[in-house]
Design an enzyme around this catalytic site. Structure first.
Site, PDB file in Angstrom:
ATOM      1  N   TYR A 107      29.978  68.115  36.920  1.00 12.97           N
ATOM      2  CA  TYR A 107      30.011  69.153  37.946  1.00 12.97           C
ATOM      3  C   TYR A 107      31.150  68.869  38.929  1.00 12.97           C
ATOM      4  O   TYR A 107      31.437  67.708  39.238  1.00 12.97           O
ATOM      5  CB  TYR A 107      28.697  69.197  38.722  1.00 12.97           C
ATOM      6  CG  TYR A 107      27.531  69.778  37.963  1.00 12.97           C
ATOM      7  CD1 TYR A 107      27.169  71.110  38.105  1.00 12.97           C
ATOM      8  CD2 TYR A 107      26.765  68.968  37.115  1.00 12.97           C
ATOM      9  CE1 TYR A 107      26.086  71.641  37.421  1.00 12.97           C
ATOM     10  CE2 TYR A 107      25.672  69.491  36.425  1.00 12.97           C
ATOM     11  CZ  TYR A 107      25.342  70.822  36.585  1.00 12.97           C
ATOM     12  OH  TYR A 107      24.269  71.334  35.898  1.00 12.97           O
ATOM     13  N   TYR A 136      24.971  66.501  29.626  1.00 12.68           N
ATOM     14  CA  TYR A 136      25.109  65.221  30.313  1.00 12.68           C
ATOM     15  C   TYR A 136      23.796  64.450  30.210  1.00 12.68           C
ATOM     16  O   TYR A 136      22.718  65.031  30.027  1.00 12.68           O
ATOM     17  CB  TYR A 136      25.503  65.413  31.777  1.00 12.68           C
ATOM     18  CG  TYR A 136      24.571  66.281  32.582  1.00 12.68           C
ATOM     19  CD1 TYR A 136      23.450  65.734  33.212  1.00 12.68           C
ATOM     20  CD2 TYR A 136      24.816  67.646  32.730  1.00 12.68           C
ATOM     21  CE1 TYR A 136      22.591  66.520  33.953  1.00 12.68           C
ATOM     22  CE2 TYR A 136      23.964  68.452  33.468  1.00 12.68           C
ATOM     23  CZ  TYR A 136      22.854  67.888  34.076  1.00 12.68           C
ATOM     24  OH  TYR A 136      22.004  68.676  34.806  1.00 12.68           O
ATOM     25  N   ARG A 143      20.546  66.463  28.747  1.00 11.26           N
ATOM     26  CA  ARG A 143      20.032  67.770  29.130  1.00 11.26           C
ATOM     27  C   ARG A 143      20.703  68.815  28.246  1.00 11.26           C
ATOM     28  O   ARG A 143      21.896  68.724  27.941  1.00 11.26           O
ATOM     29  CB  ARG A 143      20.354  68.071  30.588  1.00 11.26           C
ATOM     30  CG  ARG A 143      19.517  67.313  31.597  1.00 11.26           C
ATOM     31  CD  ARG A 143      18.992  68.268  32.674  1.00 11.26           C
ATOM     32  NE  ARG A 143      18.049  69.217  32.139  1.00 11.26           N
ATOM     33  CZ  ARG A 143      17.851  70.444  32.655  1.00 11.26           C
ATOM     34  NH1 ARG A 143      18.556  70.858  33.695  1.00 11.26           N
ATOM     35  NH2 ARG A 143      16.954  71.255  32.123  1.00 11.26           N
ATOM     36  N   HIS A 146      23.182  74.357  30.002  1.00 16.48           N
ATOM     37  CA  HIS A 146      22.454  75.296  30.854  1.00 16.48           C
ATOM     38  C   HIS A 146      23.326  75.816  31.981  1.00 16.48           C
ATOM     39  O   HIS A 146      24.331  75.202  32.361  1.00 16.48           O
ATOM     40  CB  HIS A 146      21.195  74.641  31.438  1.00 16.48           C
ATOM     41  CG  HIS A 146      21.470  73.443  32.299  1.00 16.48           C
ATOM     42  ND1 HIS A 146      21.720  72.182  31.770  1.00 16.48           N
ATOM     43  CD2 HIS A 146      21.544  73.300  33.649  1.00 16.48           C
ATOM     44  CE1 HIS A 146      21.921  71.324  32.759  1.00 16.48           C
ATOM     45  NE2 HIS A 146      21.832  71.980  33.910  1.00 16.48           N
ATOM     46  N   HIS A 148      22.854  77.329  35.976  1.00 15.34           N
ATOM     47  CA  HIS A 148      21.976  77.499  37.127  1.00 15.34           C
ATOM     48  C   HIS A 148      22.154  78.903  37.717  1.00 15.34           C
ATOM     49  O   HIS A 148      23.285  79.407  37.806  1.00 15.34           O
ATOM     50  CB  HIS A 148      22.324  76.476  38.218  1.00 15.34           C
ATOM     51  CG  HIS A 148      22.112  75.053  37.800  1.00 15.34           C
ATOM     52  ND1 HIS A 148      20.978  74.345  38.126  1.00 15.34           N
ATOM     53  CD2 HIS A 148      22.904  74.191  37.092  1.00 15.34           C
ATOM     54  CE1 HIS A 148      21.074  73.110  37.646  1.00 15.34           C
ATOM     55  NE2 HIS A 148      22.236  72.998  37.014  1.00 15.34           N
TER      56      HIS A 148
END
Length: 311
Positions: A107, A136, A143, A146, A148
């Site tokens: 990120y 990550y 995970r 995805h 958000h």
């Protein structure tokens, strides 16, 4: 279901196969395209909520671009519509705030790369182009990929959740994405992706949230009044053929909206009997390339739509 409607649907299916339209229809279904709102389930919270990587005051997206054109990764377009809890109204001017990891699973916590918000247009639609997020490590496992979401309809509470992608082998072992019931049920937040003619992945994520908007009818109107069942070719360059059906005698409108929600074409506006029909759209060459929505109206009530791409 009436005999006439059963016959119509049967003939429609046969016509689709006979004309070789099945592959396009299957691609739309695989992409999660809103050929119908089969259910009207409230969009759920994600177990992990906002997560630790949100940055306040993100910028508004320019040209619907979340990822710059030179951002490494597999290009992806996500679009959808924001509806109220009964799916009887679409909600314009909803803030759709999105952010995700880059291709390497990292990120940007110093700037606003892969962060930003858009607003639903006058028809309740939103769209953004980005790259498929990388994975990550979260403890001893990765995970799943995805995105958000923070969704804020005008005058109603915000919803924070996450979007996942079908076929991701990290979903079964993920504490959030694997939940299949209750408050954090992720089942309807796992969408399919399909590759379009330009090699870009496309998927549709419709959002059902507490809010007030503009009447669009109930989620099964297309089953009793009429539907757009095929558009071809899609993407198209200079001409698009729209196949649609009317189930009861009614005033019928077939209109095209751009991404902002402006009406750019009226292809039909007359009273019609129950039957299969088609219309041809030949937009002016000056009309920009991009995403458009073909909508079917029955007695001035919008009952169905499909997304099309002009290249």
């Amino acid at each position: 279901m009436t005999k006439d409607r059963r016959t119509f649907l049967k003939n429609t299916a046969l016509a689709t196969l006979g004309l070789g339209l099945g592959s396009s229809a299957k691609a739309e279904a695989a992409a999660g395209q809103p050929t119908s709102l089969i259910t009207c389930d409230r969009t759920t919270l994600d177990y992990y909520g906002e997560g630790p990587f949100y940055t306040e005051n993100p910028p508004m997206l320019e040209g619907n671009q979340l990822a710059e054109s030179d951002e490494p990764g597999e290009r992806m377009i996500i679009s959808g519509r924001v509806l109220n809890l009964s799916c009887s109204e679409f909600i314009p001017n909803t803030v759709v705030d999105v952010w995700h990891a880059d291709n390497d699973g990292a990120y940007d916590n110093n700037g606003y790369k892969l962060r930003g918000f858009t607003l639903t247009n006058e028809q309740g639609f939103y769209l953004f182009e980005t790259i498929k997020p990388g994975k990550y490590l979260n403890g001893n496992s990765f995970r799943p990929s995805h995105i958000h979401y923070k969704i804020t309809p005008p005058g109603f509470p915000q919803l924070i959740t996450q979007l996942y992608f079908a076929g991701d082998d990290s979903i079964p072992g993920d504490a959030a994405a694997s939940i299949t019931s209750g408050t954090y049920d992720a089942s309807n937040r796992i969408i399919s992706l399909t590759e379009n003619a330009n090699g870009v992945l496309e998927g549709t994520f419709d959002i059902v949230i507490n809010g007030e908007g503009i009447a669009v009818g109930t989620n099964d109107l297309h089953l009793s009044k009429g539907m757009v069942y095929q558009v071809s070719p899609n993407p198209f360059t200079s001409e698009l053929t729209i196949h649609y059906g009317v189930f009861k005698r009614a005033k019928v409108g077939l209109v095209v909206f751009d991404l902002v929600g402006r009406q750019v074409a009226v292809l039909e506006d007359s009273e019609k009997l129950p039957e299969k029909y088609y219309a041809t759209w030949q937009p002016d060459s000056a009309l920009p390339s991009g995403h458009y929505f073909v909508a079917l109206k029955i007695n001035d009530l919008q009952v169905h739509y499909l997304k099309v791409v002009k290249v």
